[in-house]
Design an enzyme around this catalytic site. Structure first.
Site, PDB file in Angstrom:
ATOM      1  CB  SER A 141      -0.890   0.029   1.242  1.00 28.22           C
ATOM      2  OG  SER A 141      -1.490   1.310   1.378  1.00 28.22           O
ATOM      3  CE1 TYR A 155      -4.428  -1.994   4.598  1.00 28.02           C
ATOM      4  CE2 TYR A 155      -3.307   0.022   3.971  1.00 28.02           C
ATOM      5  CZ  TYR A 155      -3.963  -1.139   3.617  1.00 28.02           C
ATOM      6  OH  TYR A 155      -4.140  -1.456   2.292  1.00 28.02           O
TER       7      TYR A 155
END
Ligand code: NDP
Length: 246
Positions: A141, A155
């Site tokens: 990501s 995350y």
């Protein structure tokens, strides 16, 4: 001949979103594709139908990446059906959003089981069946590179871990001609992060291009890395984010 003719791919979390787009693209480029999913059996079956309509062989296997034995069984099933695993795409993921004050150790356990241990287990299990010259592409990501808002620490932690892991894989597997890379998507329009969701305008504003990306735009990078163009690309992370981290 298509770029991936005769190759066998496994894509984790291939029932929808980015994973499904990767499955479609690899099949369109000539690969037979095994996809895993957690819950969405109907959607997984529908993606396999699309693979078969493209003239390739497909297989859907239920395997929760939190369960290393299930991951191993999925890799075994893929190799048993199609002979080997040339290409592994680690895509399955979730999007926990909470500040450090809100997060619990259970949240940490869940996120690391999915994004870190799940990838580790998948790579180990797939390598047993991967011939020299294989490819491992892991979906990270852009939030591993730049964290533009609160609530993303867990995350980002898990996605950043994949970069170090991939650099190590490149060194371990280089002698076998296996390339390992990370693709860092930015804001991509899926159920995880819909382009009309509550935070979408803020995310769009961060990009240089002023728009969300599409799952097929991530799939295009993955296909490039799995094909002849990816043969000298290893141990790096490539960001596909419309300029959000520029
Ligand atoms: P979606 O929520 O649309 O799809 C998630 C996929 O992962 C589904 O196939 C789901 O299966 C599967 N999955 C989730 N948890 C598990 C599990 N425990 N075991 C097995 N499969 C699981 O997400 P996206 O397509 O948006 O995301 C795909 C990847 O891209 C993720 O790793 C995500 O972190 C990453 N990413 C996404 C971005 C975005 O903006 N969309 C941005 C940056 C990275 P099922 O259908 O059965 O539930």
């Amino acid at each position: 001949m298509s770029d991936l003719e005769g190759r066998v791919a496994v894509v984790t979390g291939g029932s929808r979103g980015i994973g499904a787009a990767v499955v479609r693209r690899l099949a369109a480029d000539g690969a037979d594709v095994v996809l895993t999913y957690r819950d969405a059996a109907d959607r997984a079956t529908a993606v396999v139908d699309e693979v078969e309509r493209l003239g390739r062989r497909g297989l859907a296997v239920q395997a929760d990446v939190r369960d290393p034995a299930a991951v191993e069984a999925a890799m075994e099933a893929a190799a048993a059906r199609f002979g080997c695993i040339d290409l592994l795409v680690n895509n399955a993921g979730v999007f926990p959003v909470a500040t450090i004050e809100e997060l619990t150790l259970e949240d940490y356990q869940e996120a690391t089981e999915i994004h870190v241990r799940g990838v580790f287990a998948g790579v180990r299990a797939a390598l047993v069946h991967m011939p020299d010259g294989g490819r491992i592409v892991t979906i990270g990501s852009s939030l591993a590179e730049r964290v533009p808002d609160a609530g993303l620490s867990l995350y980002s932690l898990t996605k950043a871990a994949l970069v170090g892991f991939t650099k190590g894989l490149a060194r371990d597997l280089g002698p076998r001609g296996i390339c390992a890379t990370v693709v860092h998507p930015g804001s991509i329009d899926t159920e995880m992060n819909p382009a009309d969701g509550p935070h979408a305008d803020g995310e769009r504003a961060l990009t240089a291009l002023g728009r969300y990306g599409r799952p097929d735009e991530i799939a295009a990078m993955v296909a490039h890395l799995c094909g002849p163009g990816g043969g000298y690309v290893t141990g790096v992370a490539l960001t596909v984010d419309g300029g959000a981290t520029a």
